[in-house]
Write an enzyme that holds these catalytic residues in place. Sequence first.
Site, PDB file in Angstrom:
ATOM      1  CB  CYS A  58      -8.704  -4.724  -4.201  1.00 49.62           C
ATOM      2  SG  CYS A  58      -7.412  -3.518  -3.805  1.00 49.62           S
ATOM      3  CD  GLU A  80      -5.856  -5.764  -1.461  1.00 46.55           C
ATOM      4  OE1 GLU A  80      -4.741  -5.237  -1.007  1.00 46.55           O
ATOM      5  OE2 GLU A  80      -6.201  -6.455  -0.776  1.00 46.55           O
ATOM      6  CB  CYS A  96      -4.986  -1.284  -1.653  1.00 45.75           C
ATOM      7  SG  CYS A  96      -6.065  -1.022  -1.084  1.00 45.75           S
ATOM      8  CD  GLU A 139      -1.707   5.092   4.648  1.00 43.37           C
ATOM      9  OE1 GLU A 139      -0.632   5.385   5.462  1.00 43.37           O
ATOM     10  OE2 GLU A 139      -1.846   3.344   4.714  1.00 43.37           O
ATOM     11  CB  CYS A 172     -10.837  -2.129  -0.034  1.00 35.49           C
ATOM     12  SG  CYS A 172      -9.790  -2.335  -1.382  1.00 35.49           S
ATOM     13  CG  ASN A 180      -0.653  -0.613   2.373  1.00 34.38           C
ATOM     14  OD1 ASN A 180       0.422  -1.390   2.746  1.00 34.38           O
ATOM     15  ND2 ASN A 180      -0.736   0.112   3.372  1.00 34.38           N
TER      16      ASN A 180
HETATM   17  N1  THU Z   1      -5.217  -1.809   2.579  1.00 32.21           N
HETATM   18  C1  THU Z   1      -4.510  -2.244   1.761  1.00 32.21           C
HETATM   19  O1  THU Z   1      -3.548  -2.399   1.188  1.00 32.21           O
HETATM   20  N2  THU Z   1      -5.469  -3.579   1.068  1.00 32.21           N
HETATM   21  C2  THU Z   1      -6.510  -3.784   1.598  1.00 32.21           C
HETATM   22  O2  THU Z   1      -6.965  -4.476   0.828  1.00 32.21           O
HETATM   23  C3  THU Z   1      -7.236  -3.019   2.552  1.00 32.21           C
HETATM   24  C4  THU Z   1      -6.499  -1.434   2.786  1.00 32.21           C
HETATM   25  C5  THU Z   1      -4.627  -0.211   2.372  1.00 32.21           C
HETATM   26  C6  THU Z   1      -4.930   0.579   1.971  1.00 32.21           C
HETATM   27  C7  THU Z   1      -4.662   1.600   3.120  1.00 32.21           C
HETATM   28  O3  THU Z   1      -2.861   2.291   3.132  1.00 32.21           O
HETATM   29  C8  THU Z   1      -4.338   1.036   4.335  1.00 32.21           C
HETATM   30  O4  THU Z   1      -4.656  -0.645   4.626  1.00 32.21           O
HETATM   31  C9  THU Z   1      -5.061   1.520   5.906  1.00 32.21           C
HETATM   32  O5  THU Z   1      -6.803   1.661   5.450  1.00 32.21           O
END
Ligand code: THU
Length: 127
Positions: free
Chosen positions: A89, A55, A53, A44, A86, A42
Amino acid sequence: MDYDFLVTRALEARERAYAPYSGLRVGAALLTEDGRIYTGVNVENISYGATNCAERTAIFSAIAEGRTSFKAIAVGSDLEKTIYPCGICRQVLAEFKVPVIIVSDSKGKYRVYRLEELMPSAFEAEL
Ligand code: THU
């Protein structure tokens, strides 16, 4: 099938996550039809909506390298509990027909799902 190797790669990738806002590091590992593994984390952003994310990072990276057929993706995070992809994704996983989704906890204990289980009745259209 034993997916330990893919989960291990996802949890290793997690260490490289850029998650200064949520503090939750997530890693993914995508296995291509021809046996390669693309990892993702991920990434941000201070404008939170710009976050990507793990994935999707893995999938986009594989697509950018010319891989379009996939066997499975594993995802894991710092959370003790299992993390699930999520909605956005899941839509991207459906787009590229990633048939198997492995969800792991922070220690590498995992469950295996078919795409159809996590993304039933995915949107399809003749455009
Ligand atoms: N996140 C992911 O990278 N993958 C997921 O399946 C769920 C959420 C990340 C997004 C964000 O940077 C952090 O988790 C908190 O939501």
